[in-house]
Design an enzyme around this catalytic site. Structure first.
Site, PDB file in Angstrom:
ATOM      1  N   ASP A  14       1.122  -1.256   0.127  1.00 27.77           N
ATOM      2  CA  ASP A  14      -0.111   0.160   0.148  1.00 27.77           C
ATOM      3  C   ASP A  14       0.864   1.155   0.172  1.00 27.77           C
ATOM      4  O   ASP A  14       2.074   1.127   0.501  1.00 27.77           O
ATOM      5  CB  ASP A  14      -0.751  -0.032   1.119  1.00 27.77           C
ATOM      6  CG  ASP A  14      -2.175   1.029   1.041  1.00 27.77           C
ATOM      7  OD1 ASP A  14      -2.226   1.340  -0.042  1.00 27.77           O
ATOM      8  OD2 ASP A  14      -3.122   0.797   2.080  1.00 27.77           O
ATOM      9  N   GLY A  15       0.166   2.378  -0.359  1.00 24.87           N
ATOM     10  CA  GLY A  15       0.758   3.679  -0.367  1.00 24.87           C
ATOM     11  C   GLY A  15       0.076   4.635   0.201  1.00 24.87           C
ATOM     12  O   GLY A  15      -1.089   4.458   0.363  1.00 24.87           O
ATOM     13  N   GLU A  54       1.688   4.021  -4.409  1.00 24.75           N
ATOM     14  CA  GLU A  54       0.778   2.976  -4.479  1.00 24.75           C
ATOM     15  C   GLU A  54       1.921   1.950  -5.308  1.00 24.75           C
ATOM     16  O   GLU A  54       2.077   0.748  -5.166  1.00 24.75           O
ATOM     17  CB  GLU A  54      -0.407   3.136  -5.267  1.00 24.75           C
ATOM     18  CG  GLU A  54      -1.410   3.802  -4.021  1.00 24.75           C
ATOM     19  CD  GLU A  54      -2.147   2.717  -3.196  1.00 24.75           C
ATOM     20  OE1 GLU A  54      -1.648   1.839  -3.084  1.00 24.75           O
ATOM     21  OE2 GLU A  54      -3.079   3.274  -2.671  1.00 24.75           O
ATOM     22  N   ASP A  76      -5.548  -2.129  -2.244  1.00 19.59           N
ATOM     23  CA  ASP A  76      -6.802  -1.499  -2.132  1.00 19.59           C
ATOM     24  C   ASP A  76      -6.542  -0.535  -3.268  1.00 19.59           C
ATOM     25  O   ASP A  76      -7.777   0.297  -3.269  1.00 19.59           O
ATOM     26  CB  ASP A  76      -7.129  -0.891  -0.776  1.00 19.59           C
ATOM     27  CG  ASP A  76      -5.930  -0.163  -0.278  1.00 19.59           C
ATOM     28  OD1 ASP A  76      -5.296   0.652  -1.104  1.00 19.59           O
ATOM     29  OD2 ASP A  76      -5.768   0.247   1.013  1.00 19.59           O
ATOM     30  N   HIS A 130      -9.942   0.107   4.668  1.00 18.34           N
ATOM     31  CA  HIS A 130     -10.383   0.399   5.803  1.00 18.34           C
ATOM     32  C   HIS A 130     -11.879   0.102   6.250  1.00 18.34           C
ATOM     33  O   HIS A 130     -12.802   0.772   6.570  1.00 18.34           O
ATOM     34  CB  HIS A 130     -10.716   2.177   5.712  1.00 18.34           C
ATOM     35  CG  HIS A 130      -9.332   2.822   5.357  1.00 18.34           C
ATOM     36  ND1 HIS A 130      -8.233   2.760   5.942  1.00 18.34           N
ATOM     37  CD2 HIS A 130      -8.936   3.600   4.083  1.00 18.34           C
ATOM     38  CE1 HIS A 130      -7.453   3.288   5.263  1.00 18.34           C
ATOM     39  NE2 HIS A 130      -7.842   3.983   4.246  1.00 18.34           N
ATOM     40  N   ASP A 142      -1.172  -0.770   4.886  1.00 20.04           N
ATOM     41  CA  ASP A 142      -1.939   0.723   5.154  1.00 20.04           C
ATOM     42  C   ASP A 142      -1.409   1.536   6.258  1.00 20.04           C
ATOM     43  O   ASP A 142      -1.015   2.594   5.952  1.00 20.04           O
ATOM     44  CB  ASP A 142      -3.467   0.569   5.134  1.00 20.04           C
ATOM     45  CG  ASP A 142      -4.064   1.899   5.306  1.00 20.04           C
ATOM     46  OD1 ASP A 142      -4.432   2.660   3.943  1.00 20.04           O
ATOM     47  OD2 ASP A 142      -4.377   2.377   6.388  1.00 20.04           O
TER      48      ASP A 142
END
Length: 247
Positions: A14-15, A54, A76, A130, A142
């Protein structure tokens, strides 16, 4: 390189960008067969967009894993996934131009990822971000990326870093918020304070929490809505910036 641990590696990356563009970071995590975290790494990017963060996370994950071992990657970011699975073949045919004839954004990263994917077995799996009871590996990545973006420091299991802090709250698929499992904080209004004109409203925090800048706030302290949660009113710069889509 990460040692060969199983016939199939499960990973997530994730970024994060606090402002888009803004202070950014990336992170990846590799798990064992029981989906327990085996290794992870996170790092800062200075000022960058969410899309760059990302893609960087994916590039760092692929660079750090054994290409001979099949892998499932959970993400995500639909942009990053589509960039390297759906759009990339067409971009290459068109000489790295989009359907509109414009240069492909973040081409250097996309080319590097394409090279790293060549000849290896990778299954991409989209997981919503989330979510209450969401994917725990994506949640770990995340949180690690968000922390790297805020503090602009490298972290990871090889550095002896502790697990990244829990997010203050989690979003249900319907959009409402409740305290996430294992989370120490949640913010909720006890009273409303109007600000002049059309400015973002401020509230008194009912619970203590942590702002996007990394500093904590106390119960009763004035807070405001930021792009990624509640925090100090002065940290809401860029609250209108988006986090998705192509650069």
């Amino acid at each position: 390189m990460i040692a060969r641990m199983a016939e199939r590696v499960i990973a997530a990356c994730d970024g994060a960008s606090k402002g888009n563009p803004g202070p950014a970071g990336w992170a990846w995590v590799v798990a064992d067969g029981d989906e327990a975290v085996v290794r992870w790494e996170a790092g800062p990017l200075g000022t960058a967009t969410n899309n760059v963060a990302e893609l960087t996370a994916l590039e760092r994950l692929l660079s750090a894993t054994d290409p001979a071992v099949p892998m499932e990657i959970r993400m995500d970011s639909q942009y990053a996934m589509k960039a390297v699975t759906t759009w990339l073949p067409g971009w290459k045919r068109k000489g790295w131009k989009t359907a509109a004839g414009k240069p492909v954004a973040n081409q250097e990263l996309v080319v590097r990822i394409d090279e790293l994917l060549t000849g290896r077995s990778v299954e991409f799996r989209y997981v919503p971000a989330h979510q209450v009871d969401g994917d725990r590996l994506n949640d770990f990545a995340d949180r690690a990326a968000s922390q790297a973006a805020v503090v602009q420091e490298a972290a990871g299991s090889a550095l002896g870093s502790a697990e990244p802090p829990a997010a203050p709250d989690t979003v249900r698929s319907g959009g409402t918020r409740r305290r996430a499992a294992g989370s120490a904080t949640k913010t909720a209004p006890s009273s409303r304070r109007s600000t002049s004109g059309n400015s973002t409203r401020t509230l008194n925090a009912k619970f203590p929490g942590r702002c996007r800048c990394g500093r904590s706030y106390a119960a009763g302290e004035t807070i405001a809505k930021n792009p990624d949660g509640w925090g100090h009113p002065e940290c809401r710069v860029g609250a209108g910036a988006g986090v998705g889509g192509e650069d």
